[in-house]
Design an enzyme around this catalytic site. Structure first.
Site, PDB file in Angstrom:
ATOM      1  N   ASN A  55     -10.087   8.775 -14.045  1.00 27.42           N
ATOM      2  CA  ASN A  55      -9.411   7.611 -14.611  1.00 27.42           C
ATOM      3  C   ASN A  55      -8.302   7.139 -13.692  1.00 27.42           C
ATOM      4  OD1 ASN A  55     -10.633   6.986 -17.131  1.00 27.42           O
ATOM      5  ND2 ASN A  55      -9.750   8.855 -17.999  1.00 27.42           N
ATOM      6  N   HIS A  56      -7.802   5.948 -13.968  1.00 24.20           N
ATOM      7  CA  HIS A  56      -6.634   5.437 -13.246  1.00 24.20           C
ATOM      8  C   HIS A  56      -5.388   6.207 -13.675  1.00 24.20           C
ATOM      9  CE1 HIS A  56      -8.558   1.819 -11.614  1.00 24.20           C
ATOM     10  NE2 HIS A  56      -9.251   1.800 -12.752  1.00 24.20           N
ATOM     11  N   ARG A  57      -4.462   6.346 -12.767  1.00 24.35           N
ATOM     12  CA  ARG A  57      -3.152   6.895 -13.130  1.00 24.35           C
ATOM     13  C   ARG A  57      -2.378   5.811 -13.874  1.00 24.35           C
ATOM     14  NH1 ARG A  57      -2.456  10.047  -7.579  1.00 24.35           N
ATOM     15  NH2 ARG A  57      -3.232  12.048  -8.349  1.00 24.35           N
TER      16      ARG A  57
END
Length: 188
Positions: free
Chosen positions: A101-103
């Site tokens: 996932n994106h941070r």
């Protein structure tokens, strides 16, 4: 199962994404050798590819996928990153498997500038049925003999021999029955 080299992977990707991905699904009345061609591409592209696998029309997948004997990747499936798929796994249309996932922790810079979390491989054990439009999130382990109901968003591990459904998915009930049995005349 033999691990493909870089050249084999490139040839397989060119053949798959250039032609095989666009051929009719395996269940189509139009028989053009699409199942055999996509199976060949899988052997060339995937980290591991077992016997009698089925890769369907429109699927997009990472070369980090391990696909065991008699399992399939469904029509228009998307598998991003490292994913281990056991034996006799059925996969419906539009399944998405995500391994990172994106941070998002920082609020002082846009999320799109924060990069990605480390990859968390997904593991799907033997004899699992993944319904249409299921989404499986990073790091999930789906236990042997489980069923993921259509439309489920799987955010946590699913115990063996259970039915999970909903958003987010939760175990609805346990199931009985036998594990994956090879067809008559074929040894386990």
């Amino acid at each position: 199962m033999e691990k493909p080299g870089r050249l084999r992977r490139m040839i397989g990707a060119a053949l798959y994404y250039g032609l095989a991905k666009h051929l009719p699904p395996s269940w189509s009345g139009l028989k053009l050798g699409q199942t055999a061609l996509r199976r060949l591409c899988g052997r060339l592209m995937l980290a591991e590819c077992g016997k009698d696998v089925n890769i369907e029309q429109g699927a997009v997948f990472s070369p980090k996928v391990r696909l065991a004997d008699r399992s399939g990747i469904g029509v228009n499936a998307r598998i991003y990153g490292a994913c281990s798929i056991g034996r006799c796994v059925m996969m419906g249309e539009g399944v998405t498997i995500i391994t990172r996932n994106h941070r998002t922790a920082r609020t002082d810079i846009p999320m799109m500038d924060q990069g990605f979390e480390p990859e968390q491989p997904v593991t799907i054990d033997d004899d699992v049925w993944i319904g249409d439009r299921v989404i499986i999130l990073p790091g999930v382990h789906v236990g042997r003999g489980s069923i993921l109901a259509a439309g489920a968003v799987v955010t946590h591990d699913v115990p063996p021999y259970t039915l999970a459904a909903g958003v987010p998915a939760r175990v609805i009930r346990k199931r009985g029955g036998e594990a994956c049995v090879p067809p008559p005349g074929q040894k386990e």
